[in-house]
Scaffold this active site. Structure first.
Site, PDB file in Angstrom:
ATOM      1  N   GLU A 146       8.582 -11.277  -5.086  1.00 34.22           N
ATOM      2  CA  GLU A 146       8.055 -10.310  -4.113  1.00 34.22           C
ATOM      3  C   GLU A 146       6.739 -10.819  -3.523  1.00 34.22           C
ATOM      4  OE1 GLU A 146       8.610  -5.664  -4.369  1.00 34.22           O
ATOM      5  OE2 GLU A 146       6.522  -6.127  -4.826  1.00 34.22           O
TER       6      GLU A 146
ATOM      7  N   ARG B 261      -3.545   5.387  -5.406  1.00 35.00           N
ATOM      8  CA  ARG B 261      -4.978   5.707  -5.519  1.00 35.00           C
ATOM      9  C   ARG B 261      -5.574   6.134  -4.179  1.00 35.00           C
ATOM     10  NH1 ARG B 261      -4.436   1.902  -9.531  1.00 35.00           N
ATOM     11  NH2 ARG B 261      -5.593   2.312 -11.461  1.00 35.00           N
TER      12      ARG B 261
ATOM     13  N   HIS C 200       1.612   8.992  -5.115  1.00 35.35           N
ATOM     14  CA  HIS C 200       0.829   8.741  -6.326  1.00 35.35           C
ATOM     15  C   HIS C 200      -0.268   7.690  -6.140  1.00 35.35           C
ATOM     16  CE1 HIS C 200       3.744   5.448  -6.312  1.00 35.35           C
ATOM     17  NE2 HIS C 200       2.849   4.783  -7.009  1.00 35.35           N
TER      18      HIS C 200
ATOM     19  N   GLU D 258      -3.613  -3.356  -5.213  1.00 33.03           N
ATOM     20  CA  GLU D 258      -2.428  -4.194  -5.072  1.00 33.03           C
ATOM     21  C   GLU D 258      -2.593  -5.287  -4.016  1.00 33.03           C
ATOM     22  OE1 GLU D 258      -1.095  -0.330  -6.886  1.00 33.03           O
ATOM     23  OE2 GLU D 258      -2.394  -0.901  -5.209  1.00 33.03           O
TER      24      GLU D 258
ATOM     25  N   HIS E 273       3.782  12.252 -10.617  1.00 34.23           N
ATOM     26  CA  HIS E 273       3.230  11.172 -11.450  1.00 34.23           C
ATOM     27  C   HIS E 273       2.362  11.768 -12.556  1.00 34.23           C
ATOM     28  CE1 HIS E 273       1.022   7.469 -12.469  1.00 34.23           C
ATOM     29  NE2 HIS E 273       1.960   6.805 -11.825  1.00 34.23           N
TER      30      HIS E 273
ATOM     31  N   ASP F 196       2.847  -6.663  -7.521  1.00 38.08           N
ATOM     32  CA  ASP F 196       1.432  -6.724  -7.162  1.00 38.08           C
ATOM     33  C   ASP F 196       0.559  -5.920  -8.113  1.00 38.08           C
ATOM     34  OD1 ASP F 196       2.156  -4.132  -6.492  1.00 38.08           O
ATOM     35  OD2 ASP F 196       2.186  -4.537  -4.330  1.00 38.08           O
TER      36      ASP F 196
END
Length: 359
Positions: free
Chosen positions: A68, A161, A159, A82, A192, A46
């Site tokens: 997926e 957003r 990690h 995503e 990250h 994604d």
């Protein structure tokens, strides 16, 4: 995996915007499509890269197969971007390779033709099983001094957003509270590289005893860290899918989940991003052996290690015009609702036995 790319588009830039990345992907992919003239484009997951590549292929009328497919939270801003990426890929794809039956149902509800959807399991489980067959030692890795035998080691990843800033601060403070409360707990947090993640995590957790902040780990080291940890706290979909293979409970540090099967089976729990709730749920796992066992004892609902074989067969049958794309008996088929009932029955038996033993 000993795979060398034939073409490296070298797309990544520091502090890149989603708009800039999307434009670069489309321009570069268009050149590659012109050069290769493929019959089919496979996109996985994604990411912005997957969406932009699918759109570039669509503009050239090249069929797209989406690995997926069908994961949904029904909130376009969580996970961002995503959720929108995968919905947009769905509208462009000709073949939808769903990892689970629930993902398949999501696609059918959106009007995707049943003949174009195949349940394969998730390729991440194939990769995981392949990696676990390899010999490994923590020597000469960032984890060589982690006291796996003396402490209960909790693996943290965070990690996304939507976790940045206040939410990530809350998560870090909950981790600090946890270590302060349990002397036998160490935490490993591979951080990250995004500066917004680095700044918050090191500000909140840097220099704290028994909290080990490491650089991002290579895949084989990370997999073996998960194999040796006590449980996992994460906002990562991939880690949520991998942990049941290791029989590790998962606390999902998110407000919504796009891979609900583990939660339905009682193998994972959605905690949100609040400091008190995260601390409370982690304390329960550390203090209640019956709860821990109920979350650790189960099978992986995301795959059986044969997703790649199924995908190859689907592509071959599609290329030859065969129908269906995969015989139903070949699909990955775990009835999540039935599995959930079986899990709860097993949990009840376990609780009954525990009570009898105490009595």
């Amino acid at each position: 995996f000993e795979i060398t790319p034939d073409i490296d588009m070298n797309l990544m830039q520091p502090n890149q915007s989603l708009t800039g990345l999307t434009g670069r992907v489309m321009n570069m992919i268009e050149e590659v499509l012109e050069q290769i003239q493929p019959n089919l484009l496979l996109v996985q997951g994604d990411t912005t890269t997957a969406f932009a590549a699918a759109l570039a292929a669509f503009y050239r009328k090249i069929p797209v197969a989406h690995i997926e497919a069908g994961l949904r939270t029904h909130n376009n801003y969580n996970p961002f971007p995503e959720e929108a990426n995968r919905r947009l890929i769905t509208t462009l794809a000709e073949i939808h390779l769903a990892p689970t039956q629930l993902a398949r149902l999501e696609l059918l509800r959106e009007g995707v033709s049943e003949s174009k959807v195949v349940v394969t399991g998730n390729t991440v489980i194939d990769s995981l099983r392949y990696t676990l067959r390899q010999q490994f030692s923590f020597e000469n890795t960032p984890l060589e001094r982690i006291p796996f035998k003396e402490k209960r080691v909790i693996l943290i990843t965070c990690h996304r957003r939507e976790s940045w800033e206040e939410n990530l601060t809350n998560i870090c403070l909950a981790i600090r509270d946890l270590v302060a409360c349990f002397d036998d707990v160490d935490v490993v947090y591979p951080v990250h590289l995004n500066p917004k993640v680095q700044d918050t995590v090191h500000k909140c957790l840097g220099g704290t005893e028994r909290i080990h902040l490491t650089p991002p780990l290579d895949y084989i080291t990370f997999v073996n860290l998960m194999r040796n940890c006590y449980f996992v706290m994460t906002d990562s979909g991939g880690a949520t899918e991998e942990a049941p293979t290791h029989h590790k409970p998962v606390l999902v540090l998110r407000d919504v989940i796009d891979r609900p099967e583990a939660c339905q089976l009682g193998l994972a729990k959605l905690t949100g991003t609040g400091r008190e709730r995260i601390f409370s749920e982690a304390c329960r796992l550390l203090s209640d052996p019956v709860l821990y066992r109920s979350m650790a004892d189960g099978f992986n609902p995301y795959g059986d290690g044969r997703a790649s074989d199924r995908i190859v067969e689907v592509i071959s049958r599609w290329a030859s015009g065969a129908s269906p794309l995969l015989p139903p008996e070949r699909e990955f088929n775990v009835d999540a609702e039935q599995s959930y009932r079986l899990k709860k029955e097993a949990e009840f038996i376990s609780l009954s036995e525990e009570g009898a033993a105490i009595h």
